[in-house]
Design an enzyme around this catalytic site. Sequence first.
Site, PDB file in Angstrom:
ATOM      1  N   GLU A 205       3.860   3.403 -23.494  1.00 39.87           N
ATOM      2  CA  GLU A 205       4.060   1.977 -23.756  1.00 39.87           C
ATOM      3  C   GLU A 205       3.550   1.739 -25.170  1.00 39.87           C
ATOM      4  O   GLU A 205       2.401   2.039 -25.469  1.00 39.87           O
ATOM      5  CB  GLU A 205       3.279   1.130 -22.750  1.00 39.87           C
ATOM      6  CG  GLU A 205       3.604  -0.344 -22.891  1.00 39.87           C
ATOM      7  CD  GLU A 205       2.510  -1.260 -22.351  1.00 39.87           C
ATOM      8  OE1 GLU A 205       2.822  -2.388 -21.987  1.00 39.87           O
ATOM      9  OE2 GLU A 205       1.332  -0.846 -22.326  1.00 39.87           O
TER      10      GLU A 205
ATOM     11  N   HIS B 106       6.579  -5.111 -14.843  1.00 41.39           N
ATOM     12  CA  HIS B 106       5.511  -5.920 -14.225  1.00 41.39           C
ATOM     13  C   HIS B 106       4.851  -6.871 -15.224  1.00 41.39           C
ATOM     14  O   HIS B 106       4.016  -7.679 -14.826  1.00 41.39           O
ATOM     15  CB  HIS B 106       4.470  -4.987 -13.626  1.00 41.39           C
ATOM     16  CG  HIS B 106       3.808  -4.137 -14.666  1.00 41.39           C
ATOM     17  ND1 HIS B 106       4.471  -3.134 -15.344  1.00 41.39           N
ATOM     18  CD2 HIS B 106       2.566  -4.171 -15.174  1.00 41.39           C
ATOM     19  CE1 HIS B 106       3.650  -2.596 -16.224  1.00 41.39           C
ATOM     20  NE2 HIS B 106       2.486  -3.196 -16.149  1.00 41.39           N
ATOM     21  N   ASP B 107       5.170  -6.770 -16.501  1.00 39.59           N
ATOM     22  CA  ASP B 107       4.564  -7.647 -17.508  1.00 39.59           C
ATOM     23  C   ASP B 107       5.503  -8.752 -17.986  1.00 39.59           C
ATOM     24  O   ASP B 107       5.105  -9.578 -18.816  1.00 39.59           O
ATOM     25  CB  ASP B 107       4.143  -6.834 -18.738  1.00 39.59           C
ATOM     26  CG  ASP B 107       2.988  -5.905 -18.431  1.00 39.59           C
ATOM     27  OD1 ASP B 107       2.169  -6.243 -17.558  1.00 39.59           O
ATOM     28  OD2 ASP B 107       2.900  -4.837 -19.070  1.00 39.59           O
TER      29      ASP B 107
ATOM     30  N   ASP C 122       0.829  -1.209   0.000  1.00 34.53           N
ATOM     31  CA  ASP C 122       0.000   0.000   0.000  1.00 34.53           C
ATOM     32  C   ASP C 122       0.864   1.260   0.000  1.00 34.53           C
ATOM     33  O   ASP C 122       2.096   1.177   0.081  1.00 34.53           O
ATOM     34  CB  ASP C 122      -0.955  -0.021   1.203  1.00 34.53           C
ATOM     35  CG  ASP C 122      -0.214  -0.368   2.486  1.00 34.53           C
ATOM     36  OD1 ASP C 122       0.795   0.303   2.783  1.00 34.53           O
ATOM     37  OD2 ASP C 122      -0.621  -1.335   3.180  1.00 34.53           O
TER      38      ASP C 122
ATOM     39  N   ASP D 192      -0.070   3.778 -20.605  1.00 32.08           N
ATOM     40  CA  ASP D 192      -0.392   2.385 -20.898  1.00 32.08           C
ATOM     41  C   ASP D 192      -0.890   2.217 -22.339  1.00 32.08           C
ATOM     42  O   ASP D 192      -1.769   2.974 -22.781  1.00 32.08           O
ATOM     43  CB  ASP D 192      -1.481   1.953 -19.914  1.00 32.08           C
ATOM     44  CG  ASP D 192      -1.696   0.458 -19.900  1.00 32.08           C
ATOM     45  OD1 ASP D 192      -0.749  -0.264 -19.570  1.00 32.08           O
ATOM     46  OD2 ASP D 192      -2.811   0.014 -20.230  1.00 32.08           O
TER      47      ASP D 192
ATOM     48  N   ASP E 118       0.969   6.109 -13.651  1.00 33.16           N
ATOM     49  CA  ASP E 118       0.532   5.349 -14.814  1.00 33.16           C
ATOM     50  C   ASP E 118      -0.764   5.985 -15.322  1.00 33.16           C
ATOM     51  O   ASP E 118      -1.657   6.287 -14.528  1.00 33.16           O
ATOM     52  CB  ASP E 118       0.261   3.891 -14.399  1.00 33.16           C
ATOM     53  CG  ASP E 118       0.855   2.896 -15.373  1.00 33.16           C
ATOM     54  OD1 ASP E 118       0.459   2.932 -16.546  1.00 33.16           O
ATOM     55  OD2 ASP E 118       1.694   2.079 -14.955  1.00 33.16           O
TER      56      ASP E 118
HETATM   57  C1  GLC Z   1      -0.205  -2.787 -20.360  1.00 30.45           C
HETATM   58  C2  GLC Z   1       0.152  -3.016 -18.923  1.00 30.45           C
HETATM   59  C3  GLC Z   1      -0.345  -4.353 -18.513  1.00 30.45           C
HETATM   60  C4  GLC Z   1      -1.837  -4.377 -18.681  1.00 30.45           C
HETATM   61  C5  GLC Z   1      -2.260  -3.960 -20.084  1.00 30.45           C
HETATM   62  C6  GLC Z   1      -3.712  -3.611 -20.114  1.00 30.45           C
HETATM   63  O1  GLC Z   1       0.435  -3.675 -21.206  1.00 30.45           O
HETATM   64  O2  GLC Z   1       1.515  -2.847 -18.713  1.00 30.45           O
HETATM   65  O3  GLC Z   1       0.019  -4.689 -17.203  1.00 30.45           O
HETATM   66  O4  GLC Z   1      -2.316  -5.665 -18.421  1.00 30.45           O
HETATM   67  O5  GLC Z   1      -1.579  -2.835 -20.528  1.00 30.45           O
HETATM   68  O6  GLC Z   1      -3.944  -2.430 -19.415  1.00 30.45           O
END
Ligand code: GLC
Length: 564
Positions: free
Chosen positions: A258, A333-334, A33, A204, A102
Amino acid sequence: MHRVTNRKWWKEGVVYQIYPRSFQDSTGNGIGDLRGIVERLDYIKSLGIDIIWLNPVYASPNDDNGYDIADYRGIMPEFGTMEDFDLLLAGIRERGLKLVMDLVVNHSSDEHNWFLESRKSRNSAYRDYYHWWPAEKGTPPKRWSYFDVEGDAWNYDERTDAYYLHSFSEKQPDLKWENPKVRKEVYDIMKFWFDKGVDGFRMDVISFISKDTDYPELPSEYEGDFVSFYSNGPKLHEYLHEMHTEVLDRYDVMTVGEAPGIGLDKALDFVDEDRKELNMFFHFDLMALDREEKEVFLMRKDKWKLSEFKKIHSDWDAAFAQKGWGSMFLNNHDFPRSVSRWGDDSEANWHHSATMLQTFLLTMRGTPYFYYGEEIGMTNIEFDRISEYRDINTLNRYQTLKREGGDLEAFLLNEKDASRDNARTPMQWDGSKNAGFSKQRPWLRVNGNHTNGINVASQENDPNSVLNHFRKMVHIRKQHLGLIYGSYRLLQQNNEDIYAYTRTLDRERYLVILGFTDKKSTIVLGEIEFDRADLLISNDGHRAHTGGNVFELMPYQACVYVLR
Ligand code: GLC
């Protein structure tokens, strides 16, 4: 005097990405958190990093761990309150750090008020906030979805007898950027956070926002490749430019998009300063290197080659050599943990390969992004059972395969290397039961190797630890402008053991030599001239240079020299 023009804080800074769910639990419910992050700010500062990127902390039903936002101005109750957020931001400011959030606006949650209203009736004022296809027109043209069990991006909604579009899960309906009201909502959200003092956004899947609202059949040139189609929407750059004019231009902030589906040929369209769109973006070429073609979640059968790894980085460096700016990352994280993926997490090679990879990222041009735990060499967890996974991506693909009667065992084997949960396990603070992350059982299992040296407490006071190599390397980058802005020259593209390159800024010249093998290796550098190579740092006490142009490396050794 250096001839660096156009210096920027976001070019010189080192980014530290925090997955809030997994960083520090302060309440004892097993979930990280905001107050937990506040408790750890001194540690974060001690790393020498400059910019924190926080994965989504907004109100969300967590179908996709916060990437499905129900309220863009509200904090997820599991993570705390807006007061906690303000406390965090103040703590970040006090320490001279910056905060990047984000921005997830290709889609919202289906529990966002806009969507709740939109799905009520075809006449709703919010109807046009999303992509709808009336059922009387028949079945909509095929669109592929990432997290849909049937791989179908259109979901039928009985209430209004229509389908809505969701490029990700059915709880993540795509926003309709073609509607100027939607764009204005997004810009207002951005201003809200900027006015609070936030320093930028990671955007994103920003390459997906523009859609052809005639919804044609997939054009033949995209056969089998929806990602490229999605990232090539007709008005993408018009929207990004508008966002710049309406919002970004007014603040001193950083933006990094991204951008799945964006290759070298389109790179400058996003980040050429004159176009006034974004500062940086994440390409996916490296993330695709060890995967099957166009199957970003499937490991490829043969092993990736170092020459391929070099080519990707050299090509992308060249793309931004004159204009724009790159972003460097080895995991997030992906994707699985960098040391398990690009190094070797066996006991013998873990230390050297983790520190070698840190050295790599911190000696390349482009802003380096580190992911929490990378500084201590955290590794993949490699779950054995589907019941241990929490990620919608693994869980839904498992369901798909089960329906199709596919090979579930092979799938689980693949996920040991490929799954996103590999990189989402709790931060390893110490060797105690839950690694100092939580007093309760964590939402995702802690990696057992926290009792075996992979934790902050045991590395803190060891001058040779992975953690302290990271700190030294960050410091070195900061002290040498040439490592940030210097031009990059690859040496010996075809050497499959060693990655060597120089960085040059005026008379400042560095030589970086990285061993990407578990054996001793040697490189003879005939193509560059120098009188002396003075060692700046090595991840191994052993000094590699034996004189002249011959450099010998221990397994996974990394050396940075100043050339004179
Ligand atoms: C991006 C994020 C990922 C998410 C996807 C949908 O690729 O990094 O974690 O699942 O978008 O929002």
